[in-house]
Write a protein that holds these residues in place. Structure first.
Motif, mmCIF file in Angstrom:
data_model
loop_
_atom_site.group_PDB
_atom_site.id
_atom_site.type_symbol
_atom_site.label_atom_id
_atom_site.label_comp_id
_atom_site.label_asym_id
_atom_site.label_seq_id
_atom_site.Cartn_x
_atom_site.Cartn_y
_atom_site.Cartn_z
ATOM 1 N N ARG A 172 0.819 -1.216 0.000
ATOM 2 C CA ARG A 172 0.000 0.000 0.000
ATOM 3 C C ARG A 172 0.854 1.267 0.000
ATOM 4 O O ARG A 172 0.591 2.199 -0.764
ATOM 5 C CB ARG A 172 -0.934 -0.007 1.211
ATOM 6 N N SER A 181 -4.161 4.431 -5.446
ATOM 7 C CA SER A 181 -4.966 4.647 -4.247
ATOM 8 C C SER A 181 -5.803 3.415 -3.945
ATOM 9 O O SER A 181 -6.011 2.548 -4.799
ATOM 10 C CB SER A 181 -5.877 5.865 -4.442
ATOM 11 N N GLY A 182 -6.304 3.369 -2.716
ATOM 12 C CA GLY A 182 -7.134 2.241 -2.326
ATOM 13 C C GLY A 182 -8.067 2.596 -1.199
ATOM 14 O O GLY A 182 -7.704 3.331 -0.278
ATOM 15 N N ASN A 183 -9.293 2.116 -1.273
ATOM 16 C CA ASN A 183 -10.263 2.229 -0.191
ATOM 17 C C ASN A 183 -11.245 1.082 -0.350
ATOM 18 O O ASN A 183 -10.998 0.145 -1.116
ATOM 19 C CB ASN A 183 -10.955 3.597 -0.202
ATOM 20 N N ASP A 187 -9.297 -0.297 -5.567
ATOM 21 C CA ASP A 187 -7.873 -0.489 -5.284
ATOM 22 C C ASP A 187 -7.162 -0.474 -6.619
ATOM 23 O O ASP A 187 -7.176 -1.460 -7.367
ATOM 24 C CB ASP A 187 -7.636 -1.816 -4.562
ATOM 25 N N THR A 188 -6.558 0.673 -6.945
ATOM 26 C CA THR A 188 -5.957 0.814 -8.272
ATOM 27 C C THR A 188 -4.665 0.023 -8.414
ATOM 28 O O THR A 188 -4.097 -0.010 -9.512
ATOM 29 C CB THR A 188 -5.701 2.299 -8.611
ATOM 30 N N ARG A 189 -4.211 -0.630 -7.355
ATOM 31 C CA ARG A 189 -3.108 -1.585 -7.523
ATOM 32 C C ARG A 189 -3.550 -2.755 -8.389
ATOM 33 O O ARG A 189 -2.715 -3.460 -8.964
ATOM 34 C CB ARG A 189 -2.625 -2.083 -6.165
ATOM 35 N N GLU A 317 -10.228 -3.564 -10.419
ATOM 36 C CA GLU A 317 -9.952 -2.613 -9.341
ATOM 37 C C GLU A 317 -11.217 -2.129 -8.647
ATOM 38 O O GLU A 317 -11.149 -1.598 -7.529
ATOM 39 C CB GLU A 317 -9.166 -1.415 -9.880
ATOM 40 N N ARG A 319 -13.882 -2.792 -6.455
ATOM 41 C CA ARG A 319 -14.059 -3.858 -5.478
ATOM 42 C C ARG A 319 -15.512 -4.145 -5.144
ATOM 43 O O ARG A 319 -15.830 -5.225 -4.648
ATOM 44 C CB ARG A 319 -13.307 -3.488 -4.192
#
Length: 648
Positions: A172, A181-183, A187-189, A317, A319
């Motif tokens: 992260r 970014s991620g929430n 999650d753009t990973r 991405e 979710r």
């Protein structure tokens, strides 16, 4: 970051998955677990395939390497590496070190190694063109694609046991540094294009910092800081020297770098390794369309004329199966369905219900949010993809029906009991916070920027016990706290009473429709006779006065009684209260002359053999339907742990 070779060795040609894969942190596939076992056997105690003179570089003859060694090596006895002659070299530097050669033989001769590599090669064509375009744009070697191969097997949904996510396995913190970014919504990973662009920039930065691709790959695996400390400790910037030194590099890092070099060689020479007849997966070709915030993917799929599972697989991405509620976002649509989508979307989108984002305030539950926007909790749960064990706390962004939030109707100001003593804190706001089901003392202290010890001092709370839903805590919040982001009451919105004082008990009982008074025992009074007179149970009188129900009362003894106003003697009644009703005595009691005149003879000769025969009015008046106590106020073995407010 850890090596994450999550490739499905037994997988056939890829199909659209029925649902996005769910990866549990720490879960490994059978293929990955088997590979780790193989790596242990291959490298832990292996004899070198190539014996090297003490030179700064290791390698085979110059014709087989990207860099010319200073001295030709001697091939170890029993090892035949002539099959490697004439291999096409990748655009990454390759040194034919022991681990690289062992990996090449593993992918060439081992049944399990061949199955693993075949799966990787099949999948490589899915995102191959996109990865090549991004690496070329950043002027990076094309064979850095093998980082994605070794990390994830080109799977954008992989999650490692240390929290690394996506095709390029970003943790992260590093992902955020490179714009991923991620929430709970996104999650753009796991975004194939965004993560590939971030990986190219990250690898480029590492290469510029260390100056060699071997060190850049090692830093990608073990971390920039850890590698820098090792370089300074041993005073060498030669990766191959560090790899041979005691505690120089982690074992996993040394095989990671070798693995990427070996993968690059295999990808450049599929025929030489026996993969020339392998059928590759078709490339994923998409077009991007911007859709409004909160748009569900099933509606996008309907407009495109494809299955929603295929749409989810193209947008891994996302979710929760929809675009995040804060902003519009581009989604991927199959190139073959792009024209169909463009033609139908304007008609389909008109049927999308109007929604808006809402940030949950500290102290709000889902039922509070549902009330504010005129919907049901179940509707919000479905709309936001909330899982059974998921905790929705302050700061969570939810999708709610469009409209202005409403407040609950004004109620009587709550009466809040506070500890004795005065607290003065200049520059702070005194507020009262009603606890929710998910609260802890630590979470409340963290939000209001105060110490847990202060919360205990300002309130009678046990740090080891759980806070119960509906308690009020008084808090002196510093100016830096944004109180608009919490559900709190100000001093002018509550009625305060000091806990345990006469005023506290009197007002509380008045609020329950009862009168609290002190009664002086006379000759002949028993707990049973007084219970009958004042409409209480023996258990209630005992509980109020903190003695046993079998206590013998003494004339002149003062006890506390809570009674309905109609049963209260005249001298204890408030002005204007109704006349007390005459209560007939029980058969075992003498008739009192009047309510103000106490019984003069007789006694309570009834034996209290049963403890479950009377109602506890103290609880019944304040919590109807409470199944947690028996009729005398004692635990009856059938209590429930459900919150009595759950049905509100």
């Amino acid at each position: 970051m850890v090596v994450s070779l999550l490739a499905l060795a037994s997988a056939g040609p890829a199909r659209a998955q029925s649902t996005p894969p769910i990866y549990v942190a720490g879960e490994e596939s059978d293929a990955l677990a088997a590979l780790r076992v193989d790596e242990e056997a291959l490298f832990r105690h292996a004899q070198s395939l190539v014996e090297i003179d003490r030179q700064p570089m290791m390698g085979l003859p110059a014709g087989l390497t990207s860099a010319v060694p200073e001295a030709a090596p001697r091939v170890a006895e029993g090892s035949d590496v002539r099959w490697m002659d004439g291999l096409e070299l990748p655009d990454l530097p390759v040194r034919w070190q022991e681990q690289v050669v062992r990996y090449l033989e593993y992918f060439k001769d081992s049944r399990r190694g061949r199955s693993l590599m075949a799966a990787w090669l099949r999948r490589s064509s899915r995102y191959g063109a996109m990865i090549r375009e991004v690496l070329t744009r950043h002027e990076m070697p094309e064979d850095l694609r093998c980082v994605a191969m070794a990390e994830s097997g080109f799977d954008p949904t992989v999650r490692s046991n240390r929290g690394a996510v996506g095709m390029w396995q970003f943790v992260r913190r590093t992902g955020e540094e490179y714009g991923l970014s991620g929430n709970r919504w996104i999650d753009t990973r796991m975004d194939p294009e965004a993560s590939t662009d971030a990986a190219a920039r990250y690898l480029g930065d590492l290469h510029r910092r260390f100056g060699s691709w071997e060190l850049a790959l090692a830093a990608y695996n073990m971390g920039y800081g850890a590698l820098l400390r090792s370089i300074r400790k041993y005073n060498t910037n030669d990766y191959w020297v560090l790899a041979e030194l005691e505690a120089g590099l982690p074992f996993e890092t040394t095989i990671y770098v070798a693995k990427i070099m070996a993968c690059a060689v295999v990808m450049r020479n599929p025929t030489r390794f026996g993969y020339d007849e392998l059928v590759r997966d078709p490339p994923i070709e998409v077009e991007h369309f911007e859709v409004p915030a909160g748009t569900p993917l099933n509606m996008v799929a309907r407009a495109a004329g494809i299955d929603v599972d295929e749409m989810r697989a193209l947008n891994p991405e996302l979710r929760r199966g929809r675009v995040p509620p804060q902003h519009a976002r581009r989604v991927r649509v199959p190139a073959t369905a792009a024209s169909h989508f463009a033609e139908r979307w304007n008609r389909v989108r008109r049927r999308v219900p109007a929604h808006q984002p809402y940030v949950v305030r500290f102290g709000e539950d889902m039922d509070d949010v549902a009330y504010r926007f005129g919907t049901r909790e179940a509707t919000l749960t479905e709309m936001n993809g909330i899982e059974d064990d998921e905790v929705i706390g302050a700061g969570t962004v939810l999708l709610v029906p469009a409209g202005e939030p409403r407040e609950r109707p004004p109620e009587d100001r709550p009466r809040i009991a506070v500890p004795e003593g005065r607290f003065t804190h200049e520059g702070r706001s005194r507020v009262f916070y009603r606890t929710s089901r998910s609260d802890s003392l630590a979470s409340i202290a963290r939000f209001f920027q105060v110490a847990e010890s202060d919360l205990r001092r300002w309130n009678h709370v046990d740090p080891d016990a759980r806070l119960q839903h509906g308690m009020f805590l008084q808090i002196f919040a510093p100016e830096s706290v944004d109180l608009s982001q919490a559900v709190v009451l100000r001093e002018n919105q509550v009625e305060l009473v000091t806990m345990g004082t006469e005023q506290f008990f009197r007002e509380y009982e008045e609020n329950q429709g009862r009168v609290r008074f002190r009664y002086t025992v006379v000759e002949g009074d028993t707990i049973r006779s007084l219970a009958n007179r004042f409409g209480l149970s023996t258990g209630s009188i005992a509980r109020i006065n903190r003695f046993s129900r079998r206590t013998d009362l003494e004339p002149g003894q003062e006890i506390v009684i809570y009674a309905d106003e109609s049963r209260v003697p005249a001298r204890y009644r408030r002005p204007g209260a109704p006349e007390p009703a005459l209560v007939p005595p029980s058969p075992s009691e003498p008739q009192p002359g009047a309510l103000e005149v106490e019984a003069t003879d007789g006694g309570d000769d009834e034996t209290e053999s049963s403890e479950g025969d009377e109602a506890d009015e103290l609880d019944a008046a304040s919590s109807e339907g409470d199944a947690g106590t028996d009729e005398d106020g004692d635990a009856d073995g059938e209590s429930t742990l459900d919150d009595p407010d759950d049905g509100e």
